[in-house]
Motif scaffolding. Structure first.
Motif, PDB file in Angstrom:
ATOM      1  N   THR A  38       0.860  -1.320   0.051  1.00  0.00           N
ATOM      2  CA  THR A  38       0.120  -0.165   0.010  1.00  0.00           C
ATOM      3  C   THR A  38       0.772   1.314   0.166  1.00  0.00           C
ATOM      4  OG1 THR A  38      -0.147  -0.196   2.279  1.00  0.00           O
ATOM      5  CG2 THR A  38      -2.089  -1.215   1.245  1.00  0.00           C
ATOM      6  N   HIS A  70       1.455  -5.492  12.002  1.00  0.00           N
ATOM      7  CA  HIS A  70       1.577  -6.240  10.929  1.00  0.00           C
ATOM      8  C   HIS A  70       2.113  -7.577  11.231  1.00  0.00           C
ATOM      9  CE1 HIS A  70       1.491  -2.083   9.290  1.00  0.00           C
ATOM     10  NE2 HIS A  70       1.169  -2.651   7.995  1.00  0.00           N
ATOM     11  N   SER A 183      -4.565   0.757   3.436  1.00  0.00           N
ATOM     12  CA  SER A 183      -5.379  -0.532   3.396  1.00  0.00           C
ATOM     13  C   SER A 183      -6.849  -0.020   3.704  1.00  0.00           C
ATOM     14  CB  SER A 183      -4.729  -1.452   4.385  1.00  0.00           C
ATOM     15  OG  SER A 183      -4.947  -0.706   5.664  1.00  0.00           O
ATOM     16  N   ARG A 197     -12.188   2.791   7.030  1.00  0.00           N
ATOM     17  CA  ARG A 197     -11.565   3.496   6.157  1.00  0.00           C
ATOM     18  C   ARG A 197     -11.516   2.919   5.019  1.00  0.00           C
ATOM     19  NH1 ARG A 197      -5.111   4.630   7.139  1.00  0.00           N
ATOM     20  NH2 ARG A 197      -4.999   2.338   6.479  1.00  0.00           N
ATOM     21  N   PRO A 231     -10.196   6.124  15.073  1.00  0.00           N
ATOM     22  CA  PRO A 231      -9.685   7.244  15.984  1.00  0.00           C
ATOM     23  C   PRO A 231      -8.598   7.921  15.341  1.00  0.00           C
ATOM     24  CG  PRO A 231      -9.291   4.952  17.062  1.00  0.00           C
ATOM     25  CD  PRO A 231     -10.018   4.772  15.730  1.00  0.00           C
TER      26      PRO A 231
HETATM   27  O1  TXA Z   1      -1.994   0.426   4.367  1.00  0.00           O
HETATM   28  C1  TXA Z   1      -1.654   0.810   5.581  1.00  0.00           C
HETATM   29  O2  TXA Z   1      -2.800   0.466   6.232  1.00  0.00           O
HETATM   30  C2  TXA Z   1      -0.754   1.528   6.193  1.00  0.00           C
HETATM   31  C3  TXA Z   1       0.705   0.260   5.829  1.00  0.00           C
HETATM   32  C4  TXA Z   1       2.055   0.671   6.367  1.00  0.00           C
HETATM   33  O3  TXA Z   1       0.198  -0.890   6.509  1.00  0.00           O
HETATM   34  N1  TXA Z   1      -0.572   1.713   7.346  1.00  0.00           N
HETATM   35  C5  TXA Z   1      -1.360   2.921   7.739  1.00  0.00           C
HETATM   36  O4  TXA Z   1      -1.116   3.286   8.969  1.00  0.00           O
HETATM   37  O5  TXA Z   1      -2.129   3.638   6.791  1.00  0.00           O
HETATM   38  P1  TXA Z   1      -1.746   4.695   9.462  1.00  0.00           P
HETATM   39  O6  TXA Z   1      -1.359   4.570  10.877  1.00  0.00           O
HETATM   40  O7  TXA Z   1      -1.113   5.952   8.621  1.00  0.00           O
HETATM   41  O8  TXA Z   1      -3.344   4.418   9.624  1.00  0.00           O
HETATM   42  C6  TXA Z   1      -4.057   3.460  10.445  1.00  0.00           C
HETATM   43  C7  TXA Z   1      -5.118   3.817  10.809  1.00  0.00           C
HETATM   44  C8  TXA Z   1      -5.466   5.287  11.466  1.00  0.00           C
HETATM   45  O9  TXA Z   1      -6.404   5.803  11.071  1.00  0.00           O
HETATM   46  C9  TXA Z   1      -5.767   4.640  13.057  1.00  0.00           C
HETATM   47  O10 TXA Z   1      -6.845   5.535  13.565  1.00  0.00           O
HETATM   48  C10 TXA Z   1      -6.730   3.365  12.669  1.00  0.00           C
HETATM   49  O11 TXA Z   1      -5.939   2.822  11.356  1.00  0.00           O
HETATM   50  N2  TXA Z   1      -6.396   2.260  13.835  1.00  0.00           N
HETATM   51  C11 TXA Z   1      -5.512   1.676  14.137  1.00  0.00           C
HETATM   52  N3  TXA Z   1      -5.901   1.018  15.056  1.00  0.00           N
HETATM   53  C12 TXA Z   1      -7.344   1.222  15.267  1.00  0.00           C
HETATM   54  C13 TXA Z   1      -8.223   0.673  16.202  1.00  0.00           C
HETATM   55  N4  TXA Z   1      -7.832  -0.164  17.148  1.00  0.00           N
HETATM   56  N5  TXA Z   1      -9.580   0.833  16.191  1.00  0.00           N
HETATM   57  C14 TXA Z   1      -9.766   1.794  14.944  1.00  0.00           C
HETATM   58  N6  TXA Z   1      -8.933   2.160  14.165  1.00  0.00           N
HETATM   59  C15 TXA Z   1      -7.721   1.883  14.150  1.00  0.00           C
END
Ligand code: TXA
Ligand code: MG
Length: 339
Positions: A38, A70, A183, A197, A231
């Motif tokens: 991604t 991951h 993703s 998302r 969140p």
């Molecule tokens: O494609 C992807 O998902 C990439 C690659 C590196 O894997 N990662 C990514 O991570 O986009 P980030 O941190 O930019 O976005 C992660 C999203 C954030 O909006 C966060 O709020 C959500 O995932 N998230 C993470 N843990 C969560 C949880 N326990 N409940 C709800 N949302 C969560």
């Protein structure tokens, strides 16, 4: 040893490291930017709180925005999730490895830092050969948000990582990401699911696997929440540094562009879809399928940002389900009132 690329005047321009060096550093509790299909992620050992804190520090990310963990394969899910319902298993089987993140109830011992105090944890098996090798060889699970400063554009190349995070961050470089946007995130509670998302795996594909539509009622509050948020998702996210304005139609974009030109300002244009474009000198036109636009999107925005125009004007693709993920990213890139 890291490979240090030096310019003619010997300034350090980047730090690309090997798979072995990546594993050594991650095991020492350091952060390393790693490729996924991604976007590039800023990775750290998901069981090391000091390393997790470093991710938040390097990204300047608020502590209330949880990270995705991951995993090497689906067999590791029970190490992190307290409930892996048949529906969640069905999703994992259909979409992993791939650009799909499952939010599941967390086991008590999962670090509160990685899940930012939530009762749930986000899990993903990425579909990237080198990163799967990294996960398998190291035996680590890796927390990895996108490898950019908070709210900035996500990186799809090692150079994008360095442009956002600086040259001190080590990068495992595997070329450009093939999917190009983050993703799809889906939360699952027993037999109910919700998209948190959008991504290239569409709500229609997920519905086909689930056999039931997404729930529209929040289980905890009983309110109708047709589009719940992950969140920490800021309304201004994925944003170029150049003020960016998004438009649903060409006439409004043209009128904004004319206004800029009359005041001797420059506008760079990103147009998605079949439009016949205004005669702007700085224009990127992506007349491609949604998947191909996803792959090219962040590179196009990074390139337009580097032009240092006074504004970036974006013509959105049509408001149709297949464009939902692209429209979501672009709408959050906007600084202006057209957002
Ligand atoms: O494609 C992807 O998902 C990439 C690659 C590196 O894997 N990662 C990514 O991570 O986009 P980030 O941190 O930019 O976005 C992660 C999203 C954030 O909006 C966060 O709020 C959500 O995932 N998230 C993470 N843990 C969560 C949880 N326990 N409940 C709800 N949302 C969560
Ligand atoms: Mg991000």
């Amino acid at each position: 040893m890291p490979i240090l690329l030096l310019t003619a005047d010997s300034h350090l321009v980047c730090m690309r490291i090997s798979l072995e060096e990546t594993i050594t550093r991650l095991k020492r509790g350091e952060v390393v930017a790693i490729p996924t299909e991604t976007v590039y992620g800023l990775a750290a050992d998901a069981r090391n709180d000091a390393a997790l804190r470093e991710i938040y520090a390097v990204k300047e990310r608020p502590a209330n925005n949880p990270l995705i963990v991951h995993l090497a394969d689906v067999s590791q899910v029970p190490l992190w999730a307290s409930v892996f319902s048949p529906l969640a298993e069905k999703f994992a089987k259909a979409f992993w490895p791939g650009p799909f993140t499952l939010v599941l109830p967390a086991r008590d011992e999962v670090s509160t830092i990685v899940r930012a105090g939530e009762a749930t944890v986000a899990l993903r098996v990425p579909n990237h050969a080198l990163t799967l090798q990294l996960l398998q060889m190291s035996g680590l699970s890796l927390a990895a948000p996108s490898a950019n400063k908070y709210t900035h554009l996500s990186p799809t190349t090692a150079s994008h990582v360095e442009a956002s995070l600086g040259h001190d961050v080590a990068v495992l470089d595997a070329g450009a990401c093939q999917v190009g946007i983050e993703s799809t995130i889906v939360s699952v509670h027993d037999d109910a699911w919700q998209v948190l998302r959008h991504g290239v795996i569409s709500e229609a594909e997920i519905t086909a696997v689930a056999g039931t539509p997404a729930m529209t009622t929040s289980p905890s509050h009983g309110e109708t929440t047709s589009r719940p948020k992950a969140p920490g998702q800021h309304h201004l996210h994925y944003a170029p540094r150049t003020p960016t304005y998004v438009f649903n139609d060409l006439a409004s974009l043209q009128s904004k562009l004319n206004g800029l030109l009359q005041t001797h300002l420059t506008g760079a244009v990103l147009a998605i879809g079949e439009a016949t474009l205004p005669s702007a000198p700085l224009t990127v036109h992506l007349n491609l399928t949604p998947q191909a636009v996803a792959e090219a999107l962040y590179a196009a925005l990074h390139r337009l940002d580097q032009l240092k125009a006074d504004a970036i004007l974006v013509l959105l693709p049509p408001d149709l389900p297949e464009w939902a993920a692209i429209r979501d990213r672009l709408s959050r890139a906007g600084h202006g009132d057209q957002r």
